[in-house]
Design an enzyme around this catalytic site. Structure first.
Site, PDB file in Angstrom:
ATOM      1  CD  GLN A 105       7.105  30.227 117.974  1.00 56.20           C
ATOM      2  OE1 GLN A 105       6.920  29.490 117.005  1.00 56.20           O
ATOM      3  NE2 GLN A 105       8.304  30.447 118.500  1.00 56.20           N
ATOM      4  CE1 TYR A 176       7.786  30.357 109.081  1.00 52.47           C
ATOM      5  CE2 TYR A 176       9.012  30.445 111.135  1.00 52.47           C
ATOM      6  CZ  TYR A 176       8.547  29.732 110.046  1.00 52.47           C
ATOM      7  OH  TYR A 176       8.835  28.393 109.906  1.00 52.47           O
ATOM      8  N   GLY A 320      16.482  22.340 121.722  1.00 55.18           N
ATOM      9  CA  GLY A 320      15.401  21.965 120.830  1.00 55.18           C
ATOM     10  C   GLY A 320      15.484  20.532 120.383  1.00 55.18           C
ATOM     11  CB  CYS A 344      20.530  16.080 119.264  1.00 50.72           C
ATOM     12  SG  CYS A 344      20.440  16.865 117.629  1.00 50.72           S
ATOM     13  CB  CYS A 351      13.905  16.709 113.661  1.00 47.59           C
ATOM     14  SG  CYS A 351      15.631  16.981 113.211  1.00 47.59           S
ATOM     15  CB  CYS A 364      14.381  11.660 117.405  1.00 51.14           C
ATOM     16  SG  CYS A 364      16.128  11.671 117.875  1.00 51.14           S
ATOM     17  CB  ALA A 395      18.528  -2.243 112.694  1.00 53.24           C
TER      18      ALA A 395
END
Length: 645
Positions: A105, A176, A320, A344, A351, A364, A395
């Protein structure tokens, strides 16, 4: 789930003579994993190689700046001269060696940056209008400099070809520089690069043509675009259909359809407030208007992605944050092991949250190995130990899974009858349901690696001695904090756990003492059940510990449902039906509530450490038992303990 369920995801696709092994894409996401001087780090190579090894067909390497004013994060790659070509070649070779194809990219931040990221320079933009988020007044680019920027993009693409990339992805999305030129929200120019749709499109079309002229016909040109910028006066789907067609005519081979600008970031790194596949129908419209392949993105599950391919809504599926959580997602799907896919949960804590923190790289919460792929060693140990893990919160589950994965004999004891600890309750409020999937994943992996899981098993010194462990991991969690305020010790008061665990259904009017994440999400939950909620918080605002993206949607929901907030308020006394408090030096009261819910934070609960250390020298205290905090710190500490044993 049987292998073959995702047949469409695993169909190959040939583009410009390049055969891509399947339709699963790792899209470009800034990770900050590169070196501070803008060169390629081994950590960056390890990160991308892991996802290529995991079976993704196409990997779009995160944006590199085409000139020194183009960076938006501190460690973004420099690609305005040839110095970085050798490092990029190493990265490409590592990806190709694992069977994936790759695009680079090419990017310029424009006004969406600040001087600290670009060597103290002033950001540049089509017009002298600051980014609403970065809030730095940019320098308007003179016409002749615009033409030089076109050359910068073309030269960066040529460097990508010399480095061995299969193509480039021109970043024209997310607000952008290219997107700024394309948008009436940011572009107020009156020269040939503004004023009309045709003027605003001149810059991106010249870039596409420059790349094609410099790189030839045997090079893939992708273009990432936001079909809807979600800002007043920004581009919407109606205009984006024309944009897509013009890009195709200019020579683009592949469209990557996304959404948003910095002023609407919550629509990119979206949480559960947006449905799975929330961009799919807009993507379908664009795909139907062009003859080139289209990549879809936006909380897409494997089943949904396969269905989108089946029904012609897209040609490729980008995952992603899914690829952050699970680098081996394609391999596990192909093997029929969908329950072993680390999900996710759209929390954005490690992230986007880490990237927004100063000079911290992406990781993550569910899989904290992300960003450390070349550092952590899961090689089975030569001398397995007997390990006791106390507590089945995030944990403890992570520690048990990791230790067992490395070959240790692990017993996990949990005093309650359910896995997950406080994390399980975090899945209850609106839009937080994905958290339950993470707990299910951890339990699945513990079972796979042979952890002896024991629910309804309180641990005391006698049990620890009878198990005779070589190592003990204490993940006993936390308990509600009870600050020394008059009247707080009231048996009629409720805890957050009482509400979210379904032990009590409060009355019509509820006061919640504490406006952090847990208190505010409890208000969100109760207001959904038509309770009138008032939140009291010492700080100037509520939910300040919530991540940016989920907070944006949370605050809207609270406003829509009429949740009241009393901020900058110090509670001085509790009553059965409310509180006295001090605000701006004035004594006030809030009374007449049916229930009071205490949400004033948590404190570590670690009652077994002394006894544990009398049994073995190898004791680890992790998660809330060590220090009450966010879940991503708990999983990081659990991982560290599991690796250290």
């Amino acid at each position: 789930m049987a292998a073959g369920t995702f047949d469409h995801l695993f169909e190959p696709y040939t583009l410009k003579g390049v055969q891509i092994r399947n339709r699963l894409v790792v899209p470009a996401m800034g990770t900050n994993l590169g070196n501070e001087d803008g060169t390629v780090s081994q950590r960056l190579i390890d990160y991308y190689a892991a996802r290529a090894r995991g079976g993704f067909g196409l990997i779009v390497v995160e944006g590199v700046a085409v000139n020194p004013t183009g960076m938006c994060i501190p460690n973004e790659g420099h690609f305005w001269d040839d110095a970085n070509i050798p490092g990029m070649r190493k990265l490409v070779d590592a990806i190709h060696a694992e069977g994936a194809k790759t695009l680079l990219q090419i990017h310029h931040a424009g006004r969406q940056t600040n001087p600290a990221n670009i060597g103290g320079l002033q950001p540049i933009a089509p017009s002298r209008i600051a980014c609403p988020v970065d809030n730095v007044l940019p320098r308007e680019i003179p016409t002749e400099e615009v033409y030089r920027l076109v050359e910068d993009f073309g030269n960066a693409a040529l460097r990508a070809k010399k480095a061995g990339f299969d193509g480039v992805d021109i970043h024209g999305a997310h607000g952008y520089l290219i997107a700024q030129f394309m948008s009436g929200h940011a572009n107020k120019r009156t020269d040939e690069f503004g004023g009309t749709f045709e003027g605003r499109m001149r810059f991106p079309l010249l870039i596409v043509r420059s790349v094609r002229e410099k790189c030839g016909d045997d090079f893939i040109i992708g273009f990432r675009m936001s079909y809807d910028e979600k800002v007043p006066g920004g581009r919407t789907l109606e205009e984006s259909l024309v944009v897509a067609h013009q890009l195709e005519e200019a020579g683009v081979d592949l469209l990557d359809v996304s959404i948003m600008t910095y002023a609407s970031t919550e629509y990119m790194s979206a949480n559960g407030a947006l449905p799975n596949g929330y961009n799919q129908f807009a993507t379908e419209k664009i795909r139907s208007s062009v003859g080139i392949p289209v990549i879809a993105v936006g909380r897409i599950t494997p089943a949904m992605g396969d269905d989108m391919l089946r029904t012609g809504k897209a040609d490729f599926i980008a995952m992603g944050r899914g690829s952050l959580a699970e680098p081996a997602l394609p391999a596990k799907l192909r093997e029929g092991c969908i329950d072993e896919v680390a999900p996710c949960i759209s929390c954005t804590q490690s992230c986007l949250g880490y990237i927004l923190s100063d000079r911290i790289y992406a990781s993550c919460l569910v899989n904290p190995v992300t960003g450390h792929e070349g550092e952590y060693d899961f090689t089975p140990v030569e001398a397995p130990k007997k390990v006791l893990v106390v507590g089945a919160g995030p944990a403890g589950l992570m520690a048990a899974k990791t230790a067992a994965q490395r070959g240790h004999h692990v017993v996990l004891c949990e005093r309650s009858g359910e896995f997950g600890g406080q994390f399980r309750l975090a899945a209850v409020p609106p839009t937080k349901h994905d958290i339950a999937g993470a707990i299910r994943y951890y339990v699945t992996m513990c079972k796979k690696y042979g952890v002896d899981l024991r629910l309804n098993t309180p641990v005391d010194e006698e049990l620890m001695r009878s198990l005779a462990p070589d190592a003990i991991v204490l993940a006993t969690g936390s308990v509600p904090a009870m600050p020394p305020i008059e009247g707080i010790d009231n048996a009629s008061f409720l805890s957050v756990a009482d509400v979210l665990d379904g032990r009590v259904l409060p009355g019509a009017k509820v006061l919640i003492a504490g406006g952090g994440m847990s208190g505010v999400e409890t208000a969100d939950f109760l207001s959904e059940h038509f309770r009138s909620c008032t939140v009291v918080e010492m700080r100037p605002d509520i939910a300040l510990d919530e991540e940016y993206t989920p907070r944006a949607f949370l605050m809207r929901r609270l406003a829509e449902k009429g949740v009241q907030a009393i901020t900058s308020a110090r509670i001085t006394r509790f009553h059965d039906d409310g509180i006295d408090y001090e605000q701006d030096g004035e004594a006030k009261s809030a009374r007449g509530f049916d229930n009071v819910v205490l949400a004033m934070g948590m404190r570590a609960d670690n009652p077994l450490e002394t006894a544990a250390r009398a049994i073995t020298d190898e004791v680890y205290v992790v998660g809330d038992a060590r220090h009450a905090g966010p879940a991503n710190k708990a999983t990081e500490e659990g991982l560290a303990a599991g690796l250290a044993i």
